[in-house]
Design an enzyme around this catalytic site. Structure first.
Site, PDB file in Angstrom:
ATOM      1  CG  ASP A  84      -2.028   0.950   1.222  1.00 44.86           C
ATOM      2  OD1 ASP A  84      -2.435   1.345   0.115  1.00 44.86           O
ATOM      3  OD2 ASP A  84      -2.517   1.318   2.314  1.00 44.86           O
ATOM      4  CG  ASP A 106       1.324   7.778  -2.962  1.00 47.16           C
ATOM      5  OD1 ASP A 106       1.480   8.768  -3.711  1.00 47.16           O
ATOM      6  OD2 ASP A 106       0.780   7.857  -1.841  1.00 47.16           O
ATOM      7  CD  GLU A 136      -2.584   8.528  -4.122  1.00 47.71           C
ATOM      8  OE1 GLU A 136      -2.402   7.474  -3.482  1.00 47.71           O
ATOM      9  OE2 GLU A 136      -2.643   9.651  -3.579  1.00 47.71           O
ATOM     10  CG  HIS A 203      -6.430   4.975  -1.452  1.00 49.56           C
ATOM     11  ND1 HIS A 203      -5.301   4.531  -0.816  1.00 49.56           N
ATOM     12  CD2 HIS A 203      -6.411   4.430  -2.686  1.00 49.56           C
ATOM     13  CE1 HIS A 203      -4.629   3.746  -1.637  1.00 49.56           C
ATOM     14  NE2 HIS A 203      -5.264   3.674  -2.781  1.00 49.56           N
ATOM     15  N   GLY A 205     -11.543   4.698   2.854  1.00 50.02           N
ATOM     16  CA  GLY A 205     -12.913   4.177   2.882  1.00 50.02           C
ATOM     17  C   GLY A 205     -13.589   4.251   4.246  1.00 50.02           C
ATOM     18  CG  ASN A 225      -7.581   0.886  -0.431  1.00 47.42           C
ATOM     19  OD1 ASN A 225      -8.007  -0.026  -1.133  1.00 47.42           O
ATOM     20  ND2 ASN A 225      -6.425   1.476  -0.654  1.00 47.42           N
ATOM     21  CB  THR A 228      -9.038   4.771   9.891  1.00 47.94           C
ATOM     22  OG1 THR A 228      -7.904   5.322   9.233  1.00 47.94           O
ATOM     23  CG2 THR A 228      -9.311   5.551  11.162  1.00 47.94           C
TER      24      THR A 228
HETATM   25  P1  13P Z   1      -8.566   4.628   5.918  1.00 49.65           P
HETATM   26  O1  13P Z   1      -7.458   4.440   6.917  1.00 49.65           O
HETATM   27  O2  13P Z   1      -9.102   5.999   5.952  1.00 49.65           O
HETATM   28  O3  13P Z   1      -9.582   3.556   6.017  1.00 49.65           O
HETATM   29  O4  13P Z   1      -7.879   4.483   4.480  1.00 49.65           O
HETATM   30  C1  13P Z   1      -7.261   3.272   4.141  1.00 49.65           C
HETATM   31  C2  13P Z   1      -6.510   3.411   2.891  1.00 49.65           C
HETATM   32  O5  13P Z   1      -6.897   4.106   1.983  1.00 49.65           O
HETATM   33  C3  13P Z   1      -5.272   2.630   2.776  1.00 49.65           C
HETATM   34  O6  13P Z   1      -4.548   2.980   1.641  1.00 49.65           O
END
Ligand code: 13P
Length: 278
Positions: A84, A106, A136, A203, A205, A225, A228
């Site tokens: 990622d 990225d 990206e 991203h 999400g 994605n 969090t």
């Molecule tokens: P969040 O941490 O906001 O869920 O985003 C995850 C993400 O996009 C990982 O690349």
């Protein structure tokens, strides 16, 4: 079964569905996510940031840990090991050489020409080894900052010049806990999808309302994605457990106190994403 993400994203895109990327942080998280996805017989993309890779021990440890879990837990669903936000060509090569089946490039903090040049080089290295590449364009930042929106022409130029398998455009989402409701541009998703033709990735999400996510998938998002939301749910459960059990010190019990919270959320997202564009 370890696979790259190209075919599953094309299939999801055609069906108007999205495949979840759940980010992993350690062995337990990986185990919980794999078990929950196996139970639902749902393919999964395990997202691993460079920070998480460092925390786990390195690129090789990350791959061997996932390979070991897939074998020991008799996981039969397609599993993608995905870097990622790979921040350099070297990081992508390291991941690919270690056995990652997919990488994200990225370079969005660099000028677009540099982003294109590095992504193209990574795609050449990856595709020769049957590894998929997400790129990206436009920068998806943190919820503490401002959302930006990728220009459609930049997205087209980037996809055509690099040959990536999936594109993460900036369409109003941000990483972290939203301070105000995100303003996702459905029109931008639709235009970028129509003009590039590649599966799109959303991203940031976590915390996007259901109806917004549903519409975003309808317009072309094929990969969602989530990081969090899992962290918050796990931390909350562990905090309650520790407050209620002040005599417990076994790390397996402490970390495991968040198992149900993680699995419940993974189940929720899988069910939601499988509703598709109905
Ligand atoms: P969040 O941490 O906001 O869920 O985003 C995850 C993400 O996009 C990982 O690349």
């Amino acid at each position: 079964m370890l696979v790259n993400m190209k075919e599953m994203l094309i299939k999801a895109s055609k069906e108007g569905k999205a495949i979840p990327q759940f980010n992993i942080n350690n062995l337990e998280w990986t185990k919980y996510i794999l078990e929950a996805c196996e139970e639902k017989k749902n393919p999964v993309i395990l997202g691993v940031s460079e920070g998480a890779i460092k925390h786990i021990g390195g690129y090789i440890t990350t791959v061997k840990m996932i390979e070991g879990l897939v074998e020991d837990l008799k996981i039969t669903i397609p599993v993608v090991i995905h870097l990622d936000h790979g921040s350099s060509y070297e990081s992508c090569v390291k991941a690919i050489d270690a056995g990652f089946t997919s990488v994200m490039v990225d370079l969005t903090k660099q000028p677009i020409e540099t982003n294109i040049e590095v992504t193209k080089k990574a795609v050449e290295y990856a595709h020769k080894r049957n590894v998929s590449v997400e790129g990206e364009i436009g920068h998806i930042g943190l919820t503490t900052g401002e959302a930006i929106y990728t220009e459609v022409d930049d997205a087209v130029k980037y996809v055509e010049a690099t040959g990536i398998d999936a594109l993460a455009p900036a369409v109003g989402s941000l990483h972290g806990i939203y301070l105000t409701e995100p303003k996702i541009s459905f029109e931008r998703i639709r235009d970028i999808k129509n003009k590039t033709g590649v599966p799109l990735v959303l991203h940031g999400g976590s915390g996007i309302p259901e109806d917004t996510l549903h519409r975003a998938i309808y317009e072309g998002i094929a990969k969602l994605n989530i990081n969090t939301a899992l962290q918050v749910a796990w931390a909350k459960a562990v905090r309650i457990f520790l407050n209620e059990n002040t005599d417990i010190y076994d790390p397996r019990k402490v970390i495991g106190a968040g198992e149900k919270a993680i699995k419940d959320l993974v189940n929720y997202y899988i069910d939601f994403l499988n509703r598709g564009r109905d």
